[in-house]
Design a protein around this motif. Structure first.
Motif, PDB file in Angstrom:
ATOM      1  N   GLN A 142      -3.011 -49.234 -29.854  1.00 35.21           N
ATOM      2  CA  GLN A 142      -3.973 -49.390 -30.973  1.00 35.21           C
ATOM      3  C   GLN A 142      -4.219 -48.006 -31.296  1.00 35.21           C
ATOM      4  OE1 GLN A 142      -7.494 -51.853 -30.362  1.00 35.21           O
ATOM      5  NE2 GLN A 142      -7.397 -52.543 -32.387  1.00 35.21           N
ATOM      6  N   GLU A 161      -5.504 -45.417 -34.889  1.00 32.49           N
ATOM      7  CA  GLU A 161      -6.681 -45.251 -35.957  1.00 32.49           C
ATOM      8  C   GLU A 161      -6.802 -46.444 -36.845  1.00 32.49           C
ATOM      9  OE1 GLU A 161      -3.076 -43.358 -37.800  1.00 32.49           O
ATOM     10  OE2 GLU A 161      -4.100 -43.386 -35.785  1.00 32.49           O
ATOM     11  N   GLN A 162      -7.989 -46.748 -37.059  1.00 29.99           N
ATOM     12  CA  GLN A 162      -8.368 -47.839 -38.118  1.00 29.99           C
ATOM     13  C   GLN A 162      -7.834 -49.266 -37.677  1.00 29.99           C
ATOM     14  OE1 GLN A 162      -6.677 -46.336 -41.912  1.00 29.99           O
ATOM     15  NE2 GLN A 162      -8.297 -44.509 -41.861  1.00 29.99           N
ATOM     16  N   GLY A 163      -7.748 -49.415 -36.420  1.00 30.02           N
ATOM     17  CA  GLY A 163      -7.299 -50.598 -36.099  1.00 30.02           C
ATOM     18  C   GLY A 163      -6.033 -51.012 -35.911  1.00 30.02           C
ATOM     19  N   ALA A 164      -4.840 -50.145 -36.394  1.00 31.97           N
ATOM     20  CA  ALA A 164      -3.549 -50.591 -36.689  1.00 31.97           C
ATOM     21  C   ALA A 164      -2.953 -50.617 -35.069  1.00 31.97           C
ATOM     22  CB  ALA A 164      -2.983 -49.451 -37.535  1.00 31.97           C
ATOM     23  N   ARG A 179       6.672 -46.067 -38.877  1.00 29.78           N
ATOM     24  CA  ARG A 179       5.598 -44.875 -39.081  1.00 29.78           C
ATOM     25  C   ARG A 179       6.182 -43.732 -39.882  1.00 29.78           C
ATOM     26  NH1 ARG A 179       2.492 -42.227 -33.869  1.00 29.78           N
ATOM     27  NH2 ARG A 179       4.570 -41.201 -33.942  1.00 29.78           N
ATOM     28  N   ARG A 234       4.791 -49.872 -36.761  1.00 34.73           N
ATOM     29  CA  ARG A 234       3.204 -50.034 -36.948  1.00 34.73           C
ATOM     30  C   ARG A 234       2.731 -51.295 -37.734  1.00 34.73           C
ATOM     31  NH1 ARG A 234      -0.732 -45.267 -39.154  1.00 34.73           N
ATOM     32  NH2 ARG A 234      -0.060 -44.654 -37.099  1.00 34.73           N
ATOM     33  N   PRO A 237      -0.401 -53.046 -39.851  1.00 33.42           N
ATOM     34  CA  PRO A 237      -1.782 -52.594 -40.264  1.00 33.42           C
ATOM     35  C   PRO A 237      -2.889 -53.430 -39.556  1.00 33.42           C
ATOM     36  CG  PRO A 237      -0.222 -52.924 -42.051  1.00 33.42           C
ATOM     37  CD  PRO A 237       0.439 -53.480 -40.905  1.00 33.42           C
ATOM     38  N   ALA A 238      -4.175 -52.857 -39.521  1.00 31.57           N
ATOM     39  CA  ALA A 238      -5.330 -53.599 -38.822  1.00 31.57           C
ATOM     40  C   ALA A 238      -5.501 -55.085 -39.358  1.00 31.57           C
ATOM     41  CB  ALA A 238      -6.579 -52.719 -39.047  1.00 31.57           C
TER      42      ALA A 238
END
Length: 469
Positions: A371, A373-376, A408, A428, A430-431
């Motif tokens: 996990q 940054e920002q929950g991704a 990414r 990746r 997204p969150a």
């Protein structure tokens, strides 16, 4: 009723007696030499052919690349080799069912190289009678010169054959330069000597014993043939009883056409008497036909006392045209022909549609999921890209479905001819999508495209994306 003689499996080679086959000329002998020239020109010349500044045919075991003109094969393409072996086996079965041991008589490497070595022997030692005489006389200048010259020529030809064979697995031009400069590596030297010695032993010394004792084909040929299969056969109805070498005015009406000259035995490479019937040691070369037809011409008798014929024909059960149709229109021939056609069609289709760009995906075991940054959420993969062509390819790697995952960092790779490279891809999610699929295994696909493909994926490799809870 004509007596059908089954295949005999007894050893026709007389123990302790060396076979000195007599030279003969005729259609079958000329066909045999035509196949010798055809196969050997191909074998010795193909490694020297070039294709796009490289060797056209090269099986690079060290580099794990197999080059066949414009095609490049990797180890995972060995399925095509298996298909080729299946096709070869079916072709052998088909040919045997129709015309017997035509492969053994004309194209088998043992037959081809034995013919070459016997030609060398004839040039050094003379006719079969001279060779027999040399066997009985003591060692002197003549025997030493003739036998020594023959074995030297055999050894040189064997080394040339071994060098050429190794040239299919090691680039032959650099190999030739190394041989001339005496800088060949130890393993390469070993294999050249090994295959050279094998050729020398098999074609020069062992010869017919390979066919009589080592080759399994003569033992199971009976399972592939029936009474309508074409074979080299002696017509007992015409030939028996043998009248011997008597003048025509002393010939009886009941005498057969065979004069018991034994030339059919003298010219046989395996030393059998074809008059004893179909035998496992007969390689179907037809040299006895050439010898017998020449004798029949001299005694003013019809040719064909020994000929290519089926046991059914020799029994007088069918005319020539009908016999030909019966040889071809048979169940086993139809089965072999159908399977052969299917195998060839499937192999050609699969080979022509094989992808030039390959990709294998492996999940990074050290980083299953993470996990950021920002929950991704990210998963890391190792991509192995392979260019199975002989020209440079530029490829773009992407991932789908694009509404769930992205790369990414965009990946563009330039692959040289027959090049394989390993790349790291970070995928990746997204969150928001990660929260929606928490604890799930999401199926994704890696896509490989080229700039000229206008969005059409050349490779579509599936994988999975792990989303933590």
């Amino acid at each position: 009723m004509h007596k059908v003689i089954p295949i005999q499996h007894e050893n026709p080679w007389i123990a302790g007696e060396k076979i000195h086959a007599r030279a003969v000329n005729g259609p079958f002998a000329r066909w045999r030499w035509a196949f010798v020239w055809l196969t050997q020109i191909a074998f010795y010349s193909v490694p020297w052919l070039s294709w796009n500044a490289r060797q056209a045919v090269l099986f690079d075991l060290e580099g794990k690349r197999f080059y066949l003109f414009g095609a490049v094969l990797f180890p995972q393409d060995l399925i095509y080799l298996a298909a080729l072996l299946v096709i070869s086996a079916l072709l052998l079965f088909f040919a045997t069912a129709v015309v017997g041991r035509v492969w053994c008589g004309f194209a088998c490497p043992q037959t081809v190289y034995t013919s070459i070595f016997m030609w060398i022997e004839n040039n050094f030692e003379g006719s079969h009678q001279n060779r027999k005489r040399l066997d009985t006389v003591g060692w002197g200048p003549e025997k030493l010169l003739r036998r020594g010259g023959k074995h030297l020529a055999w050894a040189l030809f064997g080394l040339w054959t071994g060098f050429t064979f190794v040239g299919y697995f090691t680039a032959i031009r650099p190999l030739a330069a190394d041989v001339l400069s005496l800088s060949v590596g130890p393993w390469t030297t070993f294999w050249i000597l090994f295959y050279g010695l094998l050729t020398y032993l098999n074609a020069g010394l062992v010869r017919e014993k390979v066919c009589l004792h080592m080759c399994p084909y003569g033992r199971f040929q009976g399972a592939l043939m029936d009474e309508r299969t074409l074979n080299v056969a002696y017509d007992h109805r015409r030939g028996e009883p043998r009248r011997g070498r008597v003048a025509d005015d002393h010939r009886k009406a009941s005498d057969g056409h065979c004069i018991d000259c034994t030339l059919c035995v003298q010219v046989c490479p395996t030393g059998i008497d074809i008059r004893q019937g179909l035998q496992a040691a007969c390689i179907g070369c037809g040299l006895c036909i050439d010898a017998c037809d020449d004798v029949m011409r001299k005694v003013q008798a019809p040719k064909g006392l020994i000929r290519m014929a089926s046991l059914h024909e020799l029994g007088g059960a069918a005319g020539k045209q009908r016999a030909f149709l019966q040889r071809v229109l048979r169940t086993r021939v139809g089965v072999y022909a159908s399977l052969l056609s299917l195998a060839i069609a499937a192999t050609i289709t699969a080979f022509s549609h094989r992808p030039e760009v390959r990709m294998n995906t492996i999940r990074d075991r050290s980083i299953m999921t993470r996990q950021v940054e920002q929950g991704a959420v990210e998963n890391v993969y190792t991509l192995q890209l392979m260019n199975a062509s002989d020209h440079t390819r530029t490829v773009v790697v992407d991932v789908a479905p694009s509404n769930l995952v992205t790369l990414r960092t965009p990946i563009t790779a330039r692959l040289g001819p027959a090049q394989a490279t390993t790349l790291t891809a970070t995928v990746r999610m997204p969150a928001a999508e990660a929260a929606q699929h928490a604890g799930e295994v999401v199926h994704i696909r890696f896509l490989v495209t080229t700039p000229q493909q206008a969005g059409t994926a050349e490779v579509n490799e599936s994988s999975t994306f792990l989303v933590p809870r």
